[in-house]
Design an enzyme around this catalytic site. Sequence first.
Site, mmCIF file in Angstrom:
data_model
loop_
_atom_site.group_PDB
_atom_site.id
_atom_site.type_symbol
_atom_site.label_atom_id
_atom_site.label_comp_id
_atom_site.label_asym_id
_atom_site.label_seq_id
_atom_site.Cartn_x
_atom_site.Cartn_y
_atom_site.Cartn_z
ATOM 1 C CG ASP A 1 -11.699 -5.548 2.656
ATOM 2 O OD1 ASP A 1 -11.895 -6.696 3.200
ATOM 3 O OD2 ASP A 1 -11.061 -5.384 1.834
ATOM 4 C CB VAL B 1 -10.864 -0.323 2.383
ATOM 5 C CG1 VAL B 1 -12.209 -0.648 1.704
ATOM 6 C CG2 VAL B 1 -11.078 -0.264 4.118
ATOM 7 C CE LYS B 2 -5.453 -3.791 -1.276
ATOM 8 N NZ LYS B 2 -4.667 -2.904 -2.088
ATOM 9 C CB THR B 3 -13.817 -5.937 -1.374
ATOM 10 O OG1 THR B 3 -13.844 -6.554 -0.226
ATOM 11 C CG2 THR B 3 -12.646 -6.782 -2.240
ATOM 12 C CG ASN C 1 -2.008 -0.840 1.091
ATOM 13 O OD1 ASN C 1 -2.573 -1.119 -0.039
ATOM 14 N ND2 ASN C 1 -2.318 -1.610 2.082
#
Length: 188
Positions: free
Chosen positions: A81, A76-78, A5
């Site tokens: 999340d 937070v990828k989706t 990230n």
Amino acid sequence: FFNTNNLWLDLQALKRIFEKHGGCIPLPVMKNSKTVDPRDKASTAVLQLETAMGAALSCFEGATAIVVPRERFAPVKTTNDLLALRSDAYQLTKDYRITLDPARKGVPPNIKLDGRYKFVDAMETMIPEGAPSLLRCTSLAVHGEVAFAKGVVFIGDVIVKNGDEGLKTLAAGTYGSDTAGVPAVIEL
């Protein structure tokens, strides 16, 4: 494989790599099959070409990766999340960090939303009055078109299903299972 990230680079080392390789970094290219409109699977198919910046580490002699524990950040990828992050399973600290509530003991809730909630605007239709309480929720699966009323609390493992057409709202209340690994199934 790991997720990066953040990358911190020595700009002088980066300049040397650019000079050595004609103004670029020799990274492997990955192909991802997608559609022009990700909301419409029938739209024109395309290939997205991308590189993983984590792969750039191999170009820097002595580069290393640092494992940052989850108590220091909330990835937070989706929308799975994001729903967890918006719930009371996370808290905002006095120094403005978002961390798991200590009651979670370092383990976030496992959320699996129906594919219809892949995009943020669609997920928000599910939580028009805010996210449900997930503080004591181990896992939550949502199937079908569902909305949660204000005051919904999930405990343990929960599956919420709407097998019919059209939106159904889960009323305020506490839903869950006291038996580990045995989900409470709520059919709307």
